[in-house]
Design an enzyme around this catalytic site. Structure first.
Site, PDB file in Angstrom:
ATOM      1  N   ILE A  62       0.855  -1.188   0.000  1.00 46.81           N
ATOM      2  CA  ILE A  62       0.000   0.000   0.000  1.00 46.81           C
ATOM      3  C   ILE A  62       0.895   1.244   0.000  1.00 46.81           C
ATOM      4  O   ILE A  62       1.036   1.924   1.015  1.00 46.81           O
ATOM      5  CB  ILE A  62      -0.967   0.007   1.213  1.00 46.81           C
ATOM      6  CG1 ILE A  62      -1.747  -1.297   1.299  1.00 46.81           C
ATOM      7  CG2 ILE A  62      -1.928   1.190   1.105  1.00 46.81           C
ATOM      8  CD1 ILE A  62      -2.653  -1.405   2.527  1.00 46.81           C
ATOM      9  N   PRO A  63       1.527   1.532  -1.144  1.00 44.37           N
ATOM     10  CA  PRO A  63       2.328   2.754  -1.203  1.00 44.37           C
ATOM     11  C   PRO A  63       1.409   3.975  -1.105  1.00 44.37           C
ATOM     12  O   PRO A  63       0.299   3.965  -1.647  1.00 44.37           O
ATOM     13  CB  PRO A  63       3.014   2.670  -2.565  1.00 44.37           C
ATOM     14  CG  PRO A  63       2.214   1.705  -3.358  1.00 44.37           C
ATOM     15  CD  PRO A  63       1.534   0.787  -2.395  1.00 44.37           C
ATOM     16  N   HIS A  64       1.875   4.986  -0.408  1.00 36.81           N
ATOM     17  CA  HIS A  64       1.035   6.168  -0.221  1.00 36.81           C
ATOM     18  C   HIS A  64       1.896   7.416  -0.135  1.00 36.81           C
ATOM     19  O   HIS A  64       3.054   7.360   0.264  1.00 36.81           O
ATOM     20  CB  HIS A  64       0.157   6.031   1.022  1.00 36.81           C
ATOM     21  CG  HIS A  64       0.903   5.600   2.240  1.00 36.81           C
ATOM     22  ND1 HIS A  64       1.275   4.287   2.457  1.00 36.81           N
ATOM     23  CD2 HIS A  64       1.362   6.288   3.297  1.00 36.81           C
ATOM     24  CE1 HIS A  64       1.916   4.197   3.609  1.00 36.81           C
ATOM     25  NE2 HIS A  64       1.994   5.406   4.139  1.00 36.81           N
ATOM     26  N   GLY A  65       1.297   8.505  -0.551  1.00 33.45           N
ATOM     27  CA  GLY A  65       2.008   9.772  -0.536  1.00 33.45           C
ATOM     28  C   GLY A  65       1.028  10.921  -0.410  1.00 33.45           C
ATOM     29  O   GLY A  65      -0.187  10.733  -0.426  1.00 33.45           O
TER      30      GLY A  65
END
Length: 150
Positions: A62-65
């Site tokens: 779950i990459p997030h930015g």
């Protein structure tokens, strides 16, 4: 609760990616809209991965930015044809990337919690892996309870 109730948009794609950066680049393109460019989202996602892997187990990441130009969160679900190394214990074949407005703090954590709960369901994970295309992925994300009963 469907993710589409929590985010302005959720895009989907089946992808042949060679590595984590290729995956993050594809995700940033899906997340981008008039409000935010893909380049800045890619850098935000990649920077977060440098802090620590966003792999959560079961072949999920779950990459997030954050983006100062977004007004609402956006999501991108990618099913990878070949698993890639995200720096966790096992290769990843399902990626849910998320971009949130810069001012999101508590809401950001709540969304991550919702995603972790969604992907803890083995039935949903299997339905996503069995999905033949982006349209099928979108259907599952729109109605995850139906998919888990499937």
């Amino acid at each position: 609760m469907p993710l589409t109730d929590l985010m302005a948009a959720v895009s989907t794609q089946v992808l042949a990616a060679a590595d984590r950066d290729t995956t993050l680049l594809a995700a940033s393109r899906l997340l981008a809209c008039r409000e935010a460019g893909a380049d800045s989202l890619f850098l935000s996602l990649r920077e977060r991965e440098r802090v620590g892997s966003t792999a959560i187990g079961h072949g999920i990441a779950i990459p997030h930015g954050r983006s100062p130009t977004l007004q609402q969160p956006r999501g991108a679900l990618l099913k990878l044809r070949t698993p890639v190394d995200f720096g966790g214990d096992e290769p990843v074949d399902l990626v849910f990337a998320m971009a949130v407005p810069e001012h999101y703090t508590h809401q950001h954590l709540m969304l991550l919690s919702e995603l972790a709960e969604l992907f803890s369901n083995a039935g949903i994970r299997q339905a996503l892996r069995d999905a033949p295309d982006a349209q099928a992925l979108q259907h599952i994300i729109n109605d995850p309870q139906q998919a888990s009963r499937g």
